[in-house]
Design a protein around this motif. Sequence first.
Motif, PDB file in Angstrom:
ATOM      1  N   SER A  41       0.838  -1.209   0.000  1.00  0.00           N
ATOM      2  CA  SER A  41       0.000   0.000   0.000  1.00  0.00           C
ATOM      3  C   SER A  41       0.864   1.246   0.000  1.00  0.00           C
ATOM      4  CB  SER A  41      -0.907   0.032   1.237  1.00  0.00           C
ATOM      5  OG  SER A  41      -1.814  -1.033   1.209  1.00  0.00           O
ATOM      6  N   ASP A 161      -5.685  -1.037  -4.786  1.00  0.00           N
ATOM      7  CA  ASP A 161      -5.127  -1.578  -3.541  1.00  0.00           C
ATOM      8  C   ASP A 161      -6.096  -2.590  -2.934  1.00  0.00           C
ATOM      9  OD1 ASP A 161      -3.624  -2.151  -1.351  1.00  0.00           O
ATOM     10  OD2 ASP A 161      -3.604  -0.123  -0.532  1.00  0.00           O
ATOM     11  N   GLU A 162      -5.869  -3.833  -3.202  1.00  0.00           N
ATOM     12  CA  GLU A 162      -6.716  -4.931  -2.718  1.00  0.00           C
ATOM     13  C   GLU A 162      -8.209  -4.621  -2.902  1.00  0.00           C
ATOM     14  OE1 GLU A 162      -5.662  -7.095   0.741  1.00  0.00           O
ATOM     15  OE2 GLU A 162      -3.710  -6.100   0.937  1.00  0.00           O
TER      16      GLU A 162
HETATM   17 MG    MG Z   1      -1.976  -2.867   2.108  1.00  0.00          MG
END
Ligand code: MG
Length: 240
Positions: A41, A161-162
């Motif tokens: 991240s 991000d995910e």
């Molecule tokens: Mg992360």
Amino acid sequence: MIEINDVHKRFGPVEVLKGVSFNVKQGEVVCLIGPSGSGKSTILRCINGLESYQGGEIRVLGQRVDNQQRSINDLRRQVGMVFQRFNLFPHRSVLENVMEGPIHVNGEARAVAEKRAKSLLDLVGLGEKINAWPQQLSGGQQQRVAIARTLALQPKAILFDEPTSALDPELVGEVLQVMRNLAQEGMTMIVVTHEMQFASEVADRVCFLHSGNIVEQGTTDRVLGNPQEPRTRDFLRRVL
Ligand code: MG
Ligand code: ADP
């Protein structure tokens, strides 16, 4: 399009990125994988100017990412970001959520923003939901609105991000399908994900991050199919 060269990032005394380097060409999909806390991240946030970094250099379309507010605003227009938590405005309709950025950030005329928002909501399969409120939608639908909202700013690249980590398992597929379509249409993407099936189908290249270092990167087939580093093998054994 995106050049990351020996980037170092500290939070206080703790170095969380220890010289990260990788490049993303136009139209490429690069998946970033690695254990929790490895810095995935943080690197995305540095690329998008949400975090500063202390060493090395990030360039987007040749322009250095630094802390100058003006260049950060330009940058955010060029590089969109989609988060795990979608954070739609709860008191605005789906359509208004997608129109908001173009009108208030880019100063677009309402009619122009509305037309594009509608076609983007069609693209993500939510043409029927333009007047719904976010809380009337499933998590997968909300994330698709969030992707449309990001696309509405007409970015040159998108960082994910995910994007499916907060979703119930049965809703993951519909979001991945939207991302797969974007990839096929040539969108430049960096995707942090634990969805290895998606990575193996869609990514051109994979970077494996461990404790703030990219310990292995290469073509998707090579990194996922024939990892050289013990830490990559270990990680893949656990997630596959
Ligand atoms: Mg992360
Ligand atoms: P990942 O996304 O791979 O799980 P992160 O990039 O979120 O990892 O975090 C990398 C490291 O940086 C972790 O050790 C995390 O605790 C630390 N970290 C992240 N954000 C902050 C912050 N705002 N302040 C201090 N430490 C942070």
